[in-house]
Design a protein around this motif. Structure first.
Motif, short mmCIF file in Angstrom:
data_model
loop_
_atom_site.label_atom_id
_atom_site.label_comp_id
_atom_site.label_asym_id
_atom_site.label_seq_id
_atom_site.Cartn_x
_atom_site.Cartn_y
_atom_site.Cartn_z
N ALA A 16 0.83 -1.20 0.00
CA ALA A 16 0.00 0.00 0.00
C ALA A 16 0.87 1.25 0.00
N PHE A 17 1.95 1.25 0.79
CA PHE A 17 2.84 2.41 0.81
C PHE A 17 3.39 2.70 -0.58
N TRP A 18 3.97 1.69 -1.22
CA TRP A 18 4.60 1.92 -2.53
C TRP A 18 3.57 2.28 -3.59
N PHE A 23 4.42 5.93 -5.31
CA PHE A 23 4.32 5.96 -6.76
C PHE A 23 2.98 6.50 -7.26
N ASP A 24 2.17 7.05 -6.39
CA ASP A 24 0.90 7.64 -6.80
C ASP A 24 1.14 9.10 -7.19
N THR A 25 1.00 9.39 -8.46
CA THR A 25 1.31 10.74 -8.97
C THR A 25 0.46 11.81 -8.30
N GLU A 26 -0.83 11.60 -8.20
CA GLU A 26 -1.70 12.63 -7.63
C GLU A 26 -1.41 12.85 -6.14
N PHE A 27 -1.12 11.78 -5.40
CA PHE A 27 -0.76 11.92 -3.99
C PHE A 27 0.48 12.80 -3.86
N ASN A 28 1.50 12.52 -4.67
CA ASN A 28 2.75 13.27 -4.60
C ASN A 28 2.58 14.72 -5.05
N ARG A 29 1.81 14.92 -6.11
CA ARG A 29 1.56 16.29 -6.58
C ARG A 29 0.88 17.11 -5.47
N THR A 30 -0.11 16.52 -4.83
CA THR A 30 -0.80 17.20 -3.73
C THR A 30 0.14 17.44 -2.56
N LEU A 31 0.92 16.42 -2.19
CA LEU A 31 1.85 16.54 -1.07
C LEU A 31 2.85 17.66 -1.30
N TYR A 32 3.55 17.61 -2.41
CA TYR A 32 4.63 18.58 -2.65
C TYR A 32 4.11 19.98 -2.98
#
Length: 106
Positions: A16-18, A23-32
Motif C-alpha cells: 500500500a505504501f509503494w 508511486f501515486d502521482t496525484e498523492f505526490n503532486r498534492t503533497l509537494y
C-alpha cells in the motif's frame, strides 16, 4: 558517494505504501505542491520495466527564501533532479539527487 537511511512509520502495509503513496502521482503532486508548498514537482520520466522494476526522474523545486548574500552565488530557482530505481524483489528504492546549482559543492 554518501549513503544514509531514512525510516518513517506508516500505518499501512508495504505494498500500500509503494502503490498508494510513493508511486501515486496525484498523492505526490498534492503533497509537494499543495501541502509542502513546493514551487515545482514534476515527473520528467517514469518507466515500468518487464521485470516489474520502475525507473523515475522527478524535477523538484522547494519553496525557499534565499538570503540575499547567498543569491549572489546561486541565483534564483534552486531545484534538484531525483533519479531512482524501484526493485520490487527487494522492495527498495535507490536514488540519486543532483542539485541544479553548485553541484561540485553539494
Amino acid at each position: 558517494m554518501s549513503r544514509f537511511e531514512i525510516r518513517h512509520t506508516f500505518d499501512m502495509n508495504e505494498d500500500a505504501f509503494w502503490n498508494e503513496t510513493f508511486f501515486d502521482t496525484e498523492f505526490n503532486r498534492t503533497l509537494y505542491l499543495e501541502r509542502l508548498g513546493f514551487a515545482r514537482w514534476e515527473i520528467e520520466k517514469e518507466e515500468e520495466l518487464p521485470d516489474g522494476s520502475k525507473t523515475r526522474r522527478v524535477r523538484v523545486e522547494p519553496k525557499s527564501e534565499i538570503p540575499s548574500a547567498l543569491k549572489k552565488f546561486v541565483g534564483e530557482g534552486l531545484n534538484y533532479l531525483e533519479e531512482g530505481t524501484w526493485d520490487p524483489r527487494k522492495k527498495r528504492y535507490t536514488f540519486r539527487i543532483e542539485p541544479s546549482k553548485m553541484k561540485d559543492k553539494i
